[in-house]
Enzyme design. Sequence first.
Site, PDB file in Angstrom:
ATOM      1  N   HIS A  71      -1.175 -13.018  -0.516  1.00 53.53           N
ATOM      2  CA  HIS A  71      -2.561 -13.323   0.151  1.00 53.53           C
ATOM      3  C   HIS A  71      -2.807 -14.838   0.742  1.00 53.53           C
ATOM      4  CE1 HIS A  71      -4.965  -9.984  -2.044  1.00 53.53           C
ATOM      5  NE2 HIS A  71      -4.281  -9.589  -1.224  1.00 53.53           N
ATOM      6  N   ASP A 126       8.089   5.170  -0.134  1.00 47.70           N
ATOM      7  CA  ASP A 126       8.570   6.453   0.586  1.00 47.70           C
ATOM      8  C   ASP A 126       8.015   6.653   2.120  1.00 47.70           C
ATOM      9  OD1 ASP A 126       5.946   7.088   0.030  1.00 47.70           O
ATOM     10  OD2 ASP A 126       6.500   9.227  -0.512  1.00 47.70           O
ATOM     11  N   THR A 160      -3.727 -22.556   5.696  1.00 53.56           N
ATOM     12  CA  THR A 160      -2.661 -22.175   6.408  1.00 53.56           C
ATOM     13  C   THR A 160      -2.381 -20.659   6.342  1.00 53.56           C
ATOM     14  OG1 THR A 160      -1.037 -22.203   4.350  1.00 53.56           O
ATOM     15  CG2 THR A 160      -1.243 -24.376   5.728  1.00 53.56           C
ATOM     16  N   GLY A 183       4.889   5.812  -4.418  1.00 50.88           N
ATOM     17  CA  GLY A 183       6.258   5.320  -4.304  1.00 50.88           C
ATOM     18  C   GLY A 183       6.740   4.866  -2.894  1.00 50.88           C
ATOM     19  N   PRO A 225      -5.859  -1.066  -6.408  1.00 50.83           N
ATOM     20  CA  PRO A 225      -6.676  -2.135  -7.070  1.00 50.83           C
ATOM     21  C   PRO A 225      -7.867  -2.527  -6.154  1.00 50.83           C
ATOM     22  CG  PRO A 225      -4.513  -3.164  -6.421  1.00 50.83           C
ATOM     23  CD  PRO A 225      -4.235  -1.679  -6.342  1.00 50.83           C
ATOM     24  N   HIS A 252       0.846  -1.221   0.107  1.00 48.00           N
ATOM     25  CA  HIS A 252       0.118   0.024  -0.125  1.00 48.00           C
ATOM     26  C   HIS A 252       0.883   1.230   0.047  1.00 48.00           C
ATOM     27  CE1 HIS A 252      -4.272  -1.319   1.001  1.00 48.00           C
ATOM     28  NE2 HIS A 252      -3.702  -2.232   0.540  1.00 48.00           N
ATOM     29  N   ASP A 253       1.997   1.273   0.455  1.00 46.85           N
ATOM     30  CA  ASP A 253       2.910   2.505   0.420  1.00 46.85           C
ATOM     31  C   ASP A 253       3.448   2.456  -0.865  1.00 46.85           C
ATOM     32  OD1 ASP A 253       4.578   4.614   1.611  1.00 46.85           O
ATOM     33  OD2 ASP A 253       6.372   3.204   1.376  1.00 46.85           O
ATOM     34  N   ASP A 302      -6.142 -17.520   3.152  1.00 42.76           N
ATOM     35  CA  ASP A 302      -6.001 -18.824   2.660  1.00 42.76           C
ATOM     36  C   ASP A 302      -6.472 -19.557   4.267  1.00 42.76           C
ATOM     37  OD1 ASP A 302      -4.764 -21.287   2.649  1.00 42.76           O
ATOM     38  OD2 ASP A 302      -2.483 -20.394   2.567  1.00 42.76           O
TER      39      ASP A 302
END
Length: 314
Positions: free
Chosen positions: A192, A73, A237, A71, A162, A65-66, A234
């Site tokens: 994920h 940062d 696991t 970019g 997204p 997400h960063d 998931d």
Amino acid sequence: MANLRLALLAAAALLLSPAFAAAQLRTDYYATICPNLEAIVRGSVKYSMGQSPISAPAALRLFFHDCAVRGCDASIMIVNSNGDDEWRHPDDQSLKQEGFQTILDAKAAVDSDPQCRHKVSCADILALAARESVSQSGGPSYPVELGRYDGKISTKNSVVLPHADFNLDQLNGFFSGLGLSQTDMIALSGGHTMGAADCSFFQYRIGTDPSMDPNFAAQLGGTCVNSQSFAFLDGSTPVKFDNAYYKNLQAGRGLLGSDQVLHADVRSRGTVDYYAYDQGTFFYDFANAMTRLGRVGVKTAADGEIRRDCRFPN
């Protein structure tokens, strides 16, 4: 003299270009500045993971997400007094506090070393913490390129990410904008294999999406009983970094629509099938994709800084 001025302007432009910024990255960047950096971050992340099983997937997700916004940062960490910052955008509201705390604790641990104090960027600590979250959960340990500077700006309107209902074309379009390929996107989606999602992100698929296994749909229907309900991305696991995510997609047990489409669409199915068959190849491609993701929008000393507190510009 005119030619000299042109040459100097060209050199300045190169220094400020994204290609130059990425070129400043190297794995031994802190070898003489903060030689114990990786060991310090490793120990701090290990402690955080011991405190909460959420910390590893939360820190990994925070890195994406960063980097995907402004970019790599650490702008996702900034708290603005007027409330206009990335983490308060609706698309970032699902980020978990444990992820932020993992980075803040690692930063505090690094700055507790007199040799390192205020010399290591939050962006680099975030990149290292993401790697440690993966490797200490059973995934690959890979060299992390370092040398990023922290951004000074964080705004809500800069957040474009997204969504859980994206199809393959939309996913490829977004990741292409970051300079990443479809293979990179599918490998990064393998993150994920850890973590969870609130029911609001996938509940619309239950009973309506033919690509979802009916038994899985019935299971989720019993899980999503109120606004606080969630499910593991998931379920086999959920706290281990492995290739079970791709095996789940083969069985129609992908939680998010943007997950299941990777197997439902014939253009990406082959890569999913290969990762489900060969975990080693998935690990290799994931490590390479994380390295390429870590080069997106890197700041230099010209447009960045080393934040003393990851939450506030200096």
